[in-house]
Enzyme design. Sequence first.
Site, mmCIF file in Angstrom:
data_model
loop_
_atom_site.group_PDB
_atom_site.id
_atom_site.type_symbol
_atom_site.label_atom_id
_atom_site.label_comp_id
_atom_site.label_asym_id
_atom_site.label_seq_id
_atom_site.Cartn_x
_atom_site.Cartn_y
_atom_site.Cartn_z
ATOM 1 N N GLU A 61 -4.390 11.763 -18.187
ATOM 2 C CA GLU A 61 -5.360 10.738 -18.679
ATOM 3 C C GLU A 61 -4.790 10.066 -19.434
ATOM 4 O O GLU A 61 -3.200 10.146 -20.490
ATOM 5 C CB GLU A 61 -6.204 11.746 -19.455
ATOM 6 C CG GLU A 61 -7.630 11.985 -18.836
ATOM 7 C CD GLU A 61 -8.715 12.584 -19.854
ATOM 8 O OE1 GLU A 61 -8.003 12.713 -21.106
ATOM 9 O OE2 GLU A 61 -9.513 12.869 -19.722
ATOM 10 N N ASP A 205 -12.101 -11.088 -5.700
ATOM 11 C CA ASP A 205 -11.777 -9.678 -5.656
ATOM 12 C C ASP A 205 -11.374 -9.944 -3.528
ATOM 13 O O ASP A 205 -11.836 -10.110 -2.887
ATOM 14 C CB ASP A 205 -13.622 -8.668 -5.250
ATOM 15 C CG ASP A 205 -14.148 -7.948 -4.646
ATOM 16 O OD1 ASP A 205 -13.038 -6.850 -3.703
ATOM 17 O OD2 ASP A 205 -14.984 -7.739 -4.750
ATOM 18 N N THR A 231 -9.008 -2.866 -2.985
ATOM 19 C CA THR A 231 -8.280 -1.714 -2.745
ATOM 20 C C THR A 231 -6.631 -1.165 -2.089
ATOM 21 O O THR A 231 -6.158 -2.851 -1.485
ATOM 22 C CB THR A 231 -9.869 -1.184 -1.947
ATOM 23 O OG1 THR A 231 -9.043 -2.435 -0.320
ATOM 24 C CG2 THR A 231 -11.229 -1.886 -2.361
ATOM 25 N N LYS A 234 -7.571 -0.039 3.433
ATOM 26 C CA LYS A 234 -7.421 -1.792 4.380
ATOM 27 C C LYS A 234 -6.109 -2.107 4.773
ATOM 28 O O LYS A 234 -5.222 -1.232 5.079
ATOM 29 C CB LYS A 234 -8.552 -2.383 3.421
ATOM 30 C CG LYS A 234 -9.547 -2.514 2.911
ATOM 31 C CD LYS A 234 -10.826 -3.556 2.729
ATOM 32 C CE LYS A 234 -11.711 -3.001 2.105
ATOM 33 N NZ LYS A 234 -12.325 -2.124 0.662
#
Length: 412
Positions: A61, A205, A231, A234
């Site tokens: 974290e 995006d 992302t 892809k």
Amino acid sequence: MSVIPAPEADVLLRQDPEVAELLLAELERQSTTLQLIAAENFTSPAVLAALGSPLANKYAEGYPGARHHGGCEIVDVAERLAVERAKALFGAEHANVQPHSGSSAVLAAYAALLRPGDTVLALGLPHGGHLTHGSPANFSGSWFDFVGYGVDAESGFIDHDQVRALARTHRPKAIVCGSIAYPRHLDHAFFREVADEVGAYLIADAAHTLGLVAGGAAPSPVPYADVVCATTHKVLRGPRGGMILCGADLAERVDRAVFPFTQCGAQMHAVAAKAVAFGEAASPAYAAYAHQVVANARVLAAYLGAEGLHLTTGGTDTHLITADPAPLGVDARAARGLLAAAGIVLDCCALPHADARGLRLGAAAVTTQGMGQEEMRRIALLCGKVLRGELDPARARVDVRELTGRFPPYPP
């Protein structure tokens, strides 16, 4: 054939043969059918190795040098490496490589820039927008007031006049440019101009196109957008996950929006795999790959059109194609089923200005396998014959197996 290292494969076969058989069956499926889903690709064995590494054991974290758990010395180096490689690859001042998915990246971008109830202008879902662009079933549509722009009814291209008019009328806090089913390049400079005119943030995006950007095969949104979400799978061929790029002025807000606001522990094996993918994408071989993806997609689109499918926008600039099979006498869902029976795997998508669905497919995965323009012609011919009822899907599957046999995704 297996991309699972032999010792690990042996352990899994002994300890849990049921799961081992599932993994092998999925590898067989991927290796013997044509993967034309625009959102999928084949990672390299090096990326898979990082994903299956001991870094999966580490809880981390926070950010490098400021973790909430001990023992993060090594994973800190891995994350810094991923960040530096991403910044260099895309020319960004700041990168956050922790988002678990593209949707997580978009959520963090909204959290960094918006407050619940703010107005956002984005491509409407029926025109190719994503669920995170205002779907009422998604957090975006529940928390923010989305206004959708669309594409021209005849050309299929984004209606820039409508974008500007809606922005002037609604004065959004942010404008989102990006799509899951728009096959053309976006005019990022235009969206920046409109955002500046109405005092809005610009969020790009680029989940589908950032891999092409990495290879120099698509224009980059980085110089224009306040925040770029993407992302890492892809076209980019990395692990399933997300990333955010932004300027130094928004770095702290973006980082706090990722951790601690929207997610906690980073998946350090995935972060390391992202570093591997960024390193691979910086190579001349990857640039050649990205350009071949676009060349293959254009050829595939042209031959699909020649087979009688109607292409939205008349073609593609990217890896992605959207087409209506209705001229062949079959709807999209039936077409997808027929092609799946033939071993040709693709998706359905909404068709703008039509009460129907179309087919969405992409050339990234088959290009990774080494297929070229002649194979694209052959795939289009198979699609056309199957959809017209001239070739039985079972017979077509024999041809598909022969083709995939010559181009295995993971050669032995």
